[in-house]
Each structure stands twice: as structure tokens, then as C-alpha cells.
Design a protein around this motif. Structure first.
Motif, PDB file in Angstrom:
ATOM      1  N   THR A  28     -49.874  61.974  -9.019  1.00 41.86           N
ATOM      2  CA  THR A  28     -48.466  62.596 -10.591  1.00 41.86           C
ATOM      3  C   THR A  28     -49.295  62.223 -11.317  1.00 41.86           C
ATOM      4  O   THR A  28     -48.859  61.222 -11.949  1.00 41.86           O
ATOM      5  CB  THR A  28     -47.239  63.155 -10.563  1.00 41.86           C
ATOM      6  N   PHE A  29     -50.164  62.271 -12.390  1.00 42.73           N
ATOM      7  CA  PHE A  29     -50.761  61.757 -13.603  1.00 42.73           C
ATOM      8  C   PHE A  29     -50.030  61.305 -15.110  1.00 42.73           C
ATOM      9  O   PHE A  29     -49.929  60.178 -15.137  1.00 42.73           O
ATOM     10  CB  PHE A  29     -52.000  62.948 -14.813  1.00 42.73           C
ATOM     11  N   THR A  30     -48.446  62.304 -14.555  1.00 44.66           N
ATOM     12  CA  THR A  30     -47.558  61.556 -15.679  1.00 44.66           C
ATOM     13  C   THR A  30     -47.063  60.605 -15.540  1.00 44.66           C
ATOM     14  O   THR A  30     -45.806  60.117 -15.966  1.00 44.66           O
ATOM     15  CB  THR A  30     -46.671  62.331 -16.055  1.00 44.66           C
ATOM     16  N   LEU A  31     -47.111  60.175 -13.627  1.00 47.97           N
ATOM     17  CA  LEU A  31     -46.515  58.173 -13.444  1.00 47.97           C
ATOM     18  C   LEU A  31     -47.020  57.043 -14.279  1.00 47.97           C
ATOM     19  O   LEU A  31     -46.605  56.075 -14.184  1.00 47.97           O
ATOM     20  CB  LEU A  31     -46.225  58.690 -12.078  1.00 47.97           C
ATOM     21  N   ILE A  51     -52.295  54.071 -23.876  1.00 50.14           N
ATOM     22  CA  ILE A  51     -51.874  55.830 -23.971  1.00 50.14           C
ATOM     23  C   ILE A  51     -50.382  55.725 -23.522  1.00 50.14           C
ATOM     24  O   ILE A  51     -50.430  55.558 -21.762  1.00 50.14           O
ATOM     25  CB  ILE A  51     -51.887  56.468 -24.422  1.00 50.14           C
ATOM     26  N   THR A  52     -49.372  56.353 -23.660  1.00 53.79           N
ATOM     27  CA  THR A  52     -47.985  56.026 -22.485  1.00 53.79           C
ATOM     28  C   THR A  52     -48.439  57.697 -21.900  1.00 53.79           C
ATOM     29  O   THR A  52     -49.335  57.977 -21.990  1.00 53.79           O
ATOM     30  CB  THR A  52     -46.749  56.129 -23.278  1.00 53.79           C
ATOM     31  N   ARG A  53     -47.316  57.737 -21.200  1.00 50.62           N
ATOM     32  CA  ARG A  53     -46.999  58.951 -19.694  1.00 50.62           C
ATOM     33  C   ARG A  53     -47.745  59.846 -20.763  1.00 50.62           C
ATOM     34  O   ARG A  53     -48.374  60.857 -19.762  1.00 50.62           O
ATOM     35  CB  ARG A  53     -46.052  58.745 -18.906  1.00 50.62           C
ATOM     36  N   TYR A  54     -46.423  60.507 -21.372  1.00 52.78           N
ATOM     37  CA  TYR A  54     -46.839  61.862 -21.907  1.00 52.78           C
ATOM     38  C   TYR A  54     -47.362  61.626 -23.427  1.00 52.78           C
ATOM     39  O   TYR A  54     -47.223  62.946 -23.935  1.00 52.78           O
ATOM     40  CB  TYR A  54     -45.708  62.259 -22.294  1.00 52.78           C
ATOM     41  N   ALA A  98     -54.556  52.862 -14.979  1.00 54.46           N
ATOM     42  CA  ALA A  98     -53.667  53.050 -14.525  1.00 54.46           C
ATOM     43  C   ALA A  98     -52.280  52.271 -14.545  1.00 54.46           C
ATOM     44  O   ALA A  98     -52.403  51.227 -13.554  1.00 54.46           O
ATOM     45  CB  ALA A  98     -53.892  54.621 -13.977  1.00 54.46           C
ATOM     46  N   ALA A  99     -51.337  52.394 -15.103  1.00 56.41           N
ATOM     47  CA  ALA A  99     -50.427  51.500 -15.385  1.00 56.41           C
ATOM     48  C   ALA A  99     -48.931  52.075 -14.269  1.00 56.41           C
ATOM     49  O   ALA A  99     -48.921  53.172 -15.232  1.00 56.41           O
ATOM     50  CB  ALA A  99     -50.000  50.906 -16.191  1.00 56.41           C
ATOM     51  N   SER A 100     -48.259  51.857 -13.287  1.00 56.84           N
ATOM     52  CA  SER A 100     -46.829  52.821 -13.029  1.00 56.84           C
ATOM     53  C   SER A 100     -45.794  51.569 -13.618  1.00 56.84           C
ATOM     54  O   SER A 100     -44.755  52.446 -13.030  1.00 56.84           O
ATOM     55  CB  SER A 100     -46.815  52.452 -11.326  1.00 56.84           C
ATOM     56  N   THR A 101     -47.107  50.974 -13.728  1.00 54.51           N
ATOM     57  CA  THR A 101     -45.209  49.092 -14.276  1.00 54.51           C
ATOM     58  C   THR A 101     -45.099  48.652 -15.642  1.00 54.51           C
ATOM     59  O   THR A 101     -46.047  49.225 -15.998  1.00 54.51           O
ATOM     60  CB  THR A 101     -44.816  48.294 -13.294  1.00 54.51           C
TER      61      THR A 101
END
Length: 124
Positions: A28-31, A51-54, A98-101
Motif C-alpha cells: 500500500t502506497f500510503t504506508l 512528502i509525507t504519506r498523505y 520510500a520510507a516506512s519508518t
């Protein structure tokens, strides 16, 4: 994980504009917080924008502030970088990431997924 593919690079004259796109697939891209970096020959990879998730918040390197605009379209799983007033020193390979943390948003270490890069060449 997420897979990233950049497009939109090319050759442009100084003063011109380009729009880069990063297409994401997989999780999911918004992660993910997203970022743009670039790397010129013989130089380290350099942070440009995030840019932040949303899409509620963006951040830019001082060196490009006012010339670059980052945006994302979560419905299309994509992110863009609009680049205006390009200079020869903007010549580099441009990467999306992309960063998830959480972490320093301008650090390459924060981003765990990277595209293959797209070449931007600005002629004088």
C-alpha cells in the motif's frame, strides 16, 4: 515491500523544465513517506525533497527550494517532481525512494526502497 520506477528524465536546456514521475507497486502506497534524491558523477547521493504519506507536508533541500515541487497521487500510486529553471549543475541521476519508518527525512539511510534512477541532463 514496494517497487519503484522513475520516468521523465531526459535532456533539457538550461532554464527549462522537466517533470519526473515515480510509479509504485507492491504494498500500500500510503504506508510510505516518499523522497527524491539525485546523484551526480563522483558525488554522494543528495536529498532533494520529501512528502509525507498523505501529502500533508513537504520538505526541500535549501539548494533547490523554490525550483522543485514534490507531489503525490495516492489514488494512482505515483509521485512527481516538477523541476523548473533547470541549471547545468542539476545534471544527475534522479532517484525516488520510500520510507516506512521515521528518521531524518533528508538521509538516505531513512529510505529502504529505491528506484533504478532516471538521467537528467541540463545543457548550457
Amino acid at each position: 515491500q514496494v517497487q519503484l520506477v522513475e520516468s521523465g528524465g531526459g535532456l533539457v536546456q538550461a532554464g527549462g523544465s522537466l517533470q519526473l514521475t515515480c510509479a509504485a507497486s507492491g504494498r500500500t502506497f500510503t504506508l510510505y513517506r516518499m523522497g527524491w534524491f539525485r546523484q551526480a558523477p563522483g558525488k554522494e547521493r543528495e536529498f532533494l525533497a520529501t512528502i509525507t504519506r498523505y501529502g500533508g507536508s513537504t520538505g526541500y533541500a535549501d539548494s533547490v527550494k523554490g525550483r522543485l515541487t514534490i507531489s503525490r497521487d495516492n489514488a494512482r500510486n505515483s509521485m512527481s517532481l516538477q523541476m523548473n529553471s533547470l541549471k547545468p549543475e542539476d545534471t544527475a541521476v534522479y532517484f525516488c525512494a520510500a520510507a516506512s519508518t521515521s528518521g531524518a527525512y533528508d538521509s538516505t539511510a531513512t529510505y529502504m526502497y529505491w528506484g533504478q534512477g532516471t538521467q537528467v541532463t541540463v545543457s548550457s
